[in-house]
Scaffold this active site. Structure first.
Site, PDB file in Angstrom:
ATOM      1  N   GLU A   1      54.759  35.602  70.100  1.00  0.00           N
ATOM      2  CA  GLU A   1      53.861  36.754  70.268  1.00  0.00           C
ATOM      3  C   GLU A   1      54.205  37.360  71.610  1.00  0.00           C
ATOM      4  OE1 GLU A   1      51.868  37.780  68.068  1.00  0.00           O
ATOM      5  OE2 GLU A   1      51.572  36.071  66.735  1.00  0.00           O
TER       6      GLU A   1
ATOM      7  N   CYS B   1      47.035  42.037  75.026  1.00  0.00           N
ATOM      8  CA  CYS B   1      48.313  42.370  74.374  1.00  0.00           C
ATOM      9  C   CYS B   1      48.127  43.438  73.309  1.00  0.00           C
ATOM     10  CB  CYS B   1      48.908  41.119  73.752  1.00  0.00           C
ATOM     11  SG  CYS B   1      47.757  40.295  72.651  1.00  0.00           S
TER      12      CYS B   1
HETATM   13  P1  NAP Z   1      55.111  34.948  80.706  1.00  0.00           P
HETATM   14  O1  NAP Z   1      55.473  35.040  82.119  1.00  0.00           O
HETATM   15  O2  NAP Z   1      56.157  35.120  79.690  1.00  0.00           O
HETATM   16  O3  NAP Z   1      54.438  33.492  80.547  1.00  0.00           O
HETATM   17  C1  NAP Z   1      53.886  33.070  79.336  1.00  0.00           C
HETATM   18  C2  NAP Z   1      53.889  31.551  79.278  1.00  0.00           C
HETATM   19  O4  NAP Z   1      55.217  31.072  79.236  1.00  0.00           O
HETATM   20  C3  NAP Z   1      53.252  30.887  80.487  1.00  0.00           C
HETATM   21  O5  NAP Z   1      52.545  29.747  80.073  1.00  0.00           O
HETATM   22  C4  NAP Z   1      54.466  30.475  81.318  1.00  0.00           C
HETATM   23  O6  NAP Z   1      54.209  29.392  82.164  1.00  0.00           O
HETATM   24  C5  NAP Z   1      55.395  30.061  80.214  1.00  0.00           C
HETATM   25  N1  NAP Z   1      56.799  30.020  80.588  1.00  0.00           N
HETATM   26  C6  NAP Z   1      57.456  30.812  81.460  1.00  0.00           C
HETATM   27  N2  NAP Z   1      58.765  30.464  81.498  1.00  0.00           N
HETATM   28  C7  NAP Z   1      58.910  29.436  80.628  1.00  0.00           C
HETATM   29  C8  NAP Z   1      60.020  28.625  80.229  1.00  0.00           C
HETATM   30  N3  NAP Z   1      61.231  28.815  80.723  1.00  0.00           N
HETATM   31  N4  NAP Z   1      59.810  27.658  79.333  1.00  0.00           N
HETATM   32  C9  NAP Z   1      58.589  27.449  78.809  1.00  0.00           C
HETATM   33  N5  NAP Z   1      57.499  28.165  79.160  1.00  0.00           N
HETATM   34  C10 NAP Z   1      57.669  29.146  80.047  1.00  0.00           C
HETATM   35  O7  NAP Z   1      53.958  35.954  80.301  1.00  0.00           O
HETATM   36  P2  NAP Z   1      52.602  36.260  81.100  1.00  0.00           P
HETATM   37  O8  NAP Z   1      52.953  37.038  82.311  1.00  0.00           O
HETATM   38  O9  NAP Z   1      51.796  35.026  81.251  1.00  0.00           O
HETATM   39  O10 NAP Z   1      51.832  37.183  80.055  1.00  0.00           O
HETATM   40  C11 NAP Z   1      51.939  38.582  80.041  1.00  0.00           C
HETATM   41  C12 NAP Z   1      52.726  39.049  78.864  1.00  0.00           C
HETATM   42  O11 NAP Z   1      52.296  38.387  77.691  1.00  0.00           O
HETATM   43  C13 NAP Z   1      52.575  40.523  78.568  1.00  0.00           C
HETATM   44  O12 NAP Z   1      53.842  41.078  78.362  1.00  0.00           O
HETATM   45  C14 NAP Z   1      51.796  40.595  77.278  1.00  0.00           C
HETATM   46  O13 NAP Z   1      52.124  41.673  76.469  1.00  0.00           O
HETATM   47  C15 NAP Z   1      52.152  39.309  76.629  1.00  0.00           C
HETATM   48  N6  NAP Z   1      51.076  38.861  75.768  1.00  0.00           N
HETATM   49  C16 NAP Z   1      51.260  38.896  74.432  1.00  0.00           C
HETATM   50  C17 NAP Z   1      50.258  38.477  73.587  1.00  0.00           C
HETATM   51  C18 NAP Z   1      50.432  38.478  72.098  1.00  0.00           C
HETATM   52  O14 NAP Z   1      49.605  37.888  71.405  1.00  0.00           O
HETATM   53  N7  NAP Z   1      51.438  39.099  71.562  1.00  0.00           N
HETATM   54  C19 NAP Z   1      49.061  38.024  74.119  1.00  0.00           C
HETATM   55  C20 NAP Z   1      48.903  38.009  75.488  1.00  0.00           C
HETATM   56  C21 NAP Z   1      49.929  38.427  76.311  1.00  0.00           C
HETATM   57  P3  NAP Z   1      53.870  29.616  83.732  1.00  0.00           P
HETATM   58  O15 NAP Z   1      52.605  30.386  83.790  1.00  0.00           O
HETATM   59  O16 NAP Z   1      53.732  28.236  84.245  1.00  0.00           O
HETATM   60  O17 NAP Z   1      55.024  30.374  84.303  1.00  0.00           O
END
Ligand code: NAP
Length: 534
Positions: free
Chosen positions: A267, A306
């Site tokens: 997602e 999102c």
């Molecule tokens: P993110 O930086 O991609 O992080 C999401 C999750 O992934 C966090 O738990 C992060 O952990 C983890 N993560 C990061 N690098 C990783 C790796 N190499 N291996 C495994 N896990 C890893 O996203 P965000 O900044 O938290 O969220 C914002 C984005 O999410 C926005 O673009 C939004 O559109 C999207 N979003 C989408 C939805 C949907 O349902 N489609 C819902 C909500 C948000 P850490 O925090 O420890 O780095």
């Protein structure tokens, strides 16, 4: 701190991870979680030195077999007990959501009550599946001249662990919308909340563990970066990820995911559009419902949703009046410290996100005109230096704008895009290259039906609002457990929830070919299949 929340001597909460059936702390300084109102540290967590491979092995060895041995009805009972345990501590969750996410009460309710409501929904769904432990799809089909030889597709739970990697914006709902479907399917969970807001997830898991509801190994939580998590996956594990497209792509293409054939659901980000129909009239019914929804979507959870409306598609002749009406609505929004009763929009989650959103606004403004931005002087009890407050911003672009169809600014920001004719509206919506949700507002029922089918190939969910449901629909951005959540293309191509559909991600679908007698034994006692030899 002034929150009333218990902290350690150092003044911040020391978050632990629940792995291998015990609570463990990580080594090193760890990562700081802040109060976005003033930037003060409120908690700390670390996964340093933790053996995530051993935690996955433990969950596979103990959690999986115990859960799989239970019927859907018994697993549904576990979910009901989880929902009750979480509901009993609702006030605590609201306090953490305010302190660590800057949520107003209304924002926190979407996350927390949304989580509890989703668990209850899947508990009811599971109770209806009765004593069965498998899913059956459709009816048996005769496969040969001999009517005694038939085939049926059934789903059995995968034998690995469901690794749930969540985004920071919904620490409660993100955790439980995934965990409830996984646990109901009989698959143990290892949740990895986003570090920035892991506190709420950690305490909720703690509450459930202390209640003794779940069998050993059924739930684990890793608070902090996911070092070594993906490297420890095995065949049979599944990964369900919510977050940015970049991280999603790195998970999807991770060598271990590829080499072990790990199933992945992504997602990711999305440029959701709301379309005002060509029949709209200034201050007509469709117009008013549309404007109200846009203002709500831009400012709920400070736009960190999102599914939030990012692109506002309006007939070119109405671009100015619609923009003005949205500005009037935004004018009423009170930005500030969510502890203040008058405040209706809190800060972003931290200053990193604030910087990203401000940069995003600057980028959008290189092509579009900013027609509204709240003056920071109107913020209520906002720490300008250390807080993460961002003013809601509305932009107006031309219909040839590129960036408004490319950049997701994850905050209280949206762009009005004028269109000439419905074909152009549909084509602009499609420029999002695959979105989670679109909504269409019109009094023309035929137009709404046409829009649904035109937008369907590039969207996961479509909300069609005619005046008869203007006040009763659940909203553009609200995800319901009975409807799928996900979207094609840029949105990640994933599907979550959607009632029974959500359970299939955690099941292996298999075609069983056998005699009627053997098929009957296989599906016994699946309540939803009747097998007959005639
Ligand atoms: P993110 O930086 O991609 O992080 C999401 C999750 O992934 C966090 O738990 C992060 O952990 C983890 N993560 C990061 N690098 C990783 C790796 N190499 N291996 C495994 N896990 C890893 O996203 P965000 O900044 O938290 O969220 C914002 C984005 O999410 C926005 O673009 C939004 O559109 C999207 N979003 C989408 C939805 C949907 O349902 N489609 C819902 C909500 C948000 P850490 O925090 O420890 O780095």
């Amino acid at each position: 701190m002034t929150t009333g929340i218990e902290t350690t001597d150092s003044g911040v909460c020391d978050l632990k991870s629940y792995l291998g059936g015990r609570w463990v702390g990580g080594s090193g300084q760890g990562h700081e979680l802040v109060n976005p109102v003033n930037g003060a540290a409120v908690a700390r967590c670390s996964t340093g030195g933790m053996d995530l491979a051993a935690a996955l092995t433990f969950a596979r060895r103990y959690g999986g077999p115990t859960l799989r041995a239970l019927s859907f009805k018994a697993r549904a009972g576990l979910l009901a007990a989880i929902a009750d345990a979480l509901a009993a501590r609702r006030e605590r969750w609201f306090e953490i959501a305010k302190v660590n996410s800057g949520n107003t009460k209304a924002d926190a309710a979407i996350d927390i009550d949304g989580a509890i409501g989703t668990i209850r929904y899947f508990s009811r769904l599971g109770a209806g599946l009765g004593e069965s432990r498998i899913l059956a799809e459709g009816s048996p089909a005769r496969l040969a001249r001999d009517a005694n030889f038939q085939g049926l597709h059934v789903g059995v739970p995968v034998k690995g662990v469901a690794v749930h990697i969540n985004a920071y914006n919904f620490p409660a709902w993100g955790l439980w919308e995934k965990a409830s479907v996984s646990l109901l399917s009989g698959v143990p969970v290892l949740a990895k909340p986003a570090t920035a807001t892991a506190w709420l997830a950690e305490e909720m898991v703690q509450c459930v563990v202390e209640s003794g509801i779940l069998p050993e190994g059924a739930i684990s939580v890793a608070c902090g970066p996911a070092y070594g998590l993906l490297e420890s996956l095995e065949f049979g594990d599944v990964v369900c990820f919510t977050g940015s497209a970049g991280t999603g792509n790195s998970i999807r293409s991770h060598p271990r995911v590829l080499s072990r054939g790990v199933r992945v659901n992504i997602e990711a980000d999305s440029l959701n559009a709301a379309i005002l129909g060509p029949d709209a009239e200034v201050n007509g019914a469709g117009f008013s419902f549309f404007v109200r929804e846009v203002v709500r979507e831009m400012t709920v959870k400070a736009g960190q949703k999102c599914t939030a409306i990012r692109r506002i598609l309006v007939p070119a002749s109405l671009a100015r009046p619609v923009s003005q009406a949205i500005c009037d609505g935004l004018e009423q929004v009170i930005v500030g410290d969510p502890a203040e009763a008058s405040v209706t929009m809190g800060p972003l989650v931290n200053r990193t996100q604030k910087d990203a959103v401000e940069e995003g606004i600057r980028n959008l403004a290189s092509e579009s005109q900013i027609v509204f931005q709240t003056s920071p002087s109107r913020f209520v009890r906002a720490d300008a230096e250390n807080g993460a407050f961002v003013a809601p911003a509305l932009l107006l672009s031309g219909n040839e704008s590129r960036l408004s169809n490319e950049i997701e600014v994850f905050g209280p920001v949206a762009t009005v895009i004028p269109y000439s004719g419905k074909r152009e509206a549909f084509s602009i919506a499609e420029r999002g290259a695959g979105s989670l949700a679109a909504s269409v507002f019109s009094t023309d029922l035929e137009f709404l039906a046409e829009a649904a089918l035109e937008l369907a190939p590039s969207h996961g969910r479509i909300l069609l609002v005619d005046p008869s449901i203007g006040d009763s629909h659940t909203g553009h951005g609200i995800v319901l457990p009975s409807c799928i959540h996900g979207g094609p293309g840029r949105a990640g191509g994933g599907e979550e929830l959607g009632g029974l559909r959500g359970l299939w991600f955690y099941h292996q679908r298999v075609a069983i070919q056998a005699s009627v007698a053997v098929l009957s034994s296989v599906v016994q006692p699946a309540a939803n299949v009747a097998i007959s030899g005639s």
